[in-house]
Write a protein that holds these residues in place. Structure first.
Motif, PDB file in Angstrom:
ATOM      1  N   UNK A   1      -3.294  -0.911   3.057  1.00 30.44           N
ATOM      2  CA  UNK A   1      -2.664  -1.942   2.217  1.00 30.44           C
ATOM      3  C   UNK A   1      -1.305  -2.365   2.771  1.00 30.44           C
ATOM      4  N   UNK A   2      -0.571  -1.384   3.339  1.00 22.95           N
ATOM      5  CA  UNK A   2       0.762  -1.689   3.859  1.00 22.95           C
ATOM      6  C   UNK A   2       0.675  -2.656   5.035  1.00 22.95           C
ATOM      7  N   UNK A   3      -0.421  -2.564   5.803  1.00 23.55           N
ATOM      8  CA  UNK A   3      -0.600  -3.483   6.925  1.00 23.55           C
ATOM      9  C   UNK A   3      -0.867  -4.902   6.441  1.00 23.55           C
ATOM     10  N   UNK A   4      -1.622  -5.001   5.343  1.00 27.96           N
ATOM     11  CA  UNK A   4      -2.007  -6.315   4.835  1.00 27.96           C
ATOM     12  C   UNK A   4      -0.916  -6.976   4.012  1.00 27.96           C
ATOM     13  N   UNK A   5      -0.091  -6.164   3.365  1.00 32.94           N
ATOM     14  CA  UNK A   5       0.843  -6.704   2.382  1.00 32.94           C
ATOM     15  C   UNK A   5       2.224  -6.076   2.597  1.00 32.94           C
ATOM     16  N   UNK A   6       3.207  -6.922   2.899  1.00 33.95           N
ATOM     17  CA  UNK A   6       4.552  -6.396   3.190  1.00 33.95           C
ATOM     18  C   UNK A   6       5.224  -5.769   1.985  1.00 33.95           C
ATOM     19  N   UNK A   7       4.715  -6.114   0.791  1.00 30.66           N
ATOM     20  CA  UNK A   7       5.333  -5.541  -0.408  1.00 30.66           C
ATOM     21  C   UNK A   7       4.991  -4.071  -0.570  1.00 30.66           C
ATOM     22  N   UNK A   8       3.934  -3.628   0.123  1.00 25.19           N
ATOM     23  CA  UNK A   8       3.497  -2.239  -0.041  1.00 25.19           C
ATOM     24  C   UNK A   8       4.312  -1.299   0.838  1.00 25.19           C
ATOM     25  N   UNK A   9       5.041  -0.379   0.201  1.00 25.89           N
ATOM     26  CA  UNK A   9       5.786   0.646   0.918  1.00 25.89           C
ATOM     27  C   UNK A   9       5.191   1.989   0.518  1.00 25.89           C
ATOM     28  N   UNK A  10       5.157   2.935   1.439  1.00 24.34           N
ATOM     29  CA  UNK A  10       4.684   4.256   1.039  1.00 24.34           C
ATOM     30  C   UNK A  10       5.608   5.346   1.564  1.00 24.34           C
TER      31      UNK A  10
END
Ligand code: UDP
Ligand code: MG
Length: 317
Positions: free
Chosen positions: A60-69
């Motif tokens: 998800x982080x690759x697809x969406x910049x809002x996703x941080x983990x």
């Protein structure tokens, strides 16, 4: 101040729930972006999951910049995950949400409006029902809230969820409480600030299983009592005092009986009972002391609350 809302999402073995959560939260984000012009970051905390949680988060982080983990080196518990989230959140507003959709995302709209328009510092949620929960668990939960509110000065609301939206000021206050034994329900109450409560009915988990066993909850409730009340420490003094009075009365009665009636005191069984009782009470009280001592011991070690193994976010100290 920025116009960013950080959503903190603790995840422990949640591979099944994350896709549902992502869909729901992105939908809600779009709505709020159009309505209020706010941006979002989703800060997933992988709390040492043993399933594919981290792989899914990376995808998800690759697809969406809002996703941080942020991924922990092992399972540190939800309290540690929430703390890590609060510490690393960048938004002016910060929300904490479970990944299992038991915290309805659509409530964020109302929460945001209450903070911005009505001047609240925090909007929290509490569930009015405990539907879908074993009755025995609900019973003990209610007893726990009654007890802790009697013996602690900090108000701990029955049925309060961790789901809430807070201002940066409140988040900073919470971060200042760097204690190792974290009991968030108490910490949120302790820091004060204007809090609005929204109520909703309990929802079933969307996927996966609850991570809390009865025993885990029991230990957690003891942690809560010890973190926010020192009343149990007074139990030893109170019981000790009562026993002294009873002992004095008994001595008086025995002396009087012997003097007046010349009655020989019948003894062995009653003596054994008394010895057992007093020994039991003493051990119990020493046990309580031990519990507080062990908590103090852990606090003085100043161990980190969590350890990060990997992350796609620059870590803040
Ligand atoms: N959780 C966590 N670490 C743990 C246990 C739970 O990060 O050690 C997370 C879990 O992934 C979920 C949230 O905390 O997002 C709430 O857990 P759960 O739904 O199991 O609790 P319940 O809703 O049953 O109280
Ligand atoms: Mg849940």
């Amino acid at each position: 101040m920025n116009n960013l809302i950080s959503i903190i999402v603790p995840c422990y073995n949640e591979e099944a729930a994350i896709p549902y959560f992502y869909d729901a939260i992105t939908q809600q984000s779009e709505l709020m972006r159009e309505k209020f012009g706010v941006e979002f970051e989703y800060l997933f905390i992988n709390d040492g999951s043993r399933d594919k949680t981290l792989d899914i988060l990376k995808k998800y982080a690759e697809l969406d910049l809002r996703v941080k983990y942020i991924s922990f080196s092992r399972n540190f518990g939800k309290e540690a995950a929430m703390y890590a989230g609060l510490k690393n959140a960048e938004g002016s507003y910060v929300a904490i949400m479970d990944v299992d959709l038991q915290d309805p995302p659509h409530m964020l709209t109302e929460m945001y409006e209450s903070i911005v328009n009505d001047g609240y510092d925090c909007v929290s949620t509490r569930r009015t029902t405990r539907k879908g929960e074993p009755p025995i668990r609900s019973f003990f939960a209610r007893c726990f809230y009654k007890l802790i509110n009697k013996i602690s000065k900090t108000e701990i609301v029955d049925g309060a969820r961790d789901y809430r939206l807070m201002t940066r000021k409140m988040v900073d206050a919470i971060l200042d409480m760097g204690e190792y034994n974290r009991f968030s329900k108490g910490i949120f109450g302790w820091v004060g600030f204007n809090t609005k409560w929204l109520e909703y009915e309990n929802m079933e988990r969307v996927a996966g299983e609850t991570k809390w066993s009865f025993w885990k909850l029991f230990l957690y409730s003891l942690d809560g009592i010890m973190a926010f009340s020192t009343a149990p420490l007074a139990i030893a003094s109170i019981i000790g005092f009562l026993f002294c009075i009873i002992a004095f009365i008994m001595i008086f009665v025995i002396i009087a009986k012997t003097l007046i009636l010349g009655d020989p005191v019948a003894g062995y069984p009653s003596l054994v009972c008394i010895i057992f009782l007093v020994a039991g009470v003493q051990t119990f009280c020493i046990g309580i002391l031990g519990q507080y001592l062990s908590k103090t011991y852990l606090e003085t070690k100043k161990r980190p609350i969590y350890i990060i193994k990997e992350s796609n976010k620059g870590e803040k100290d």
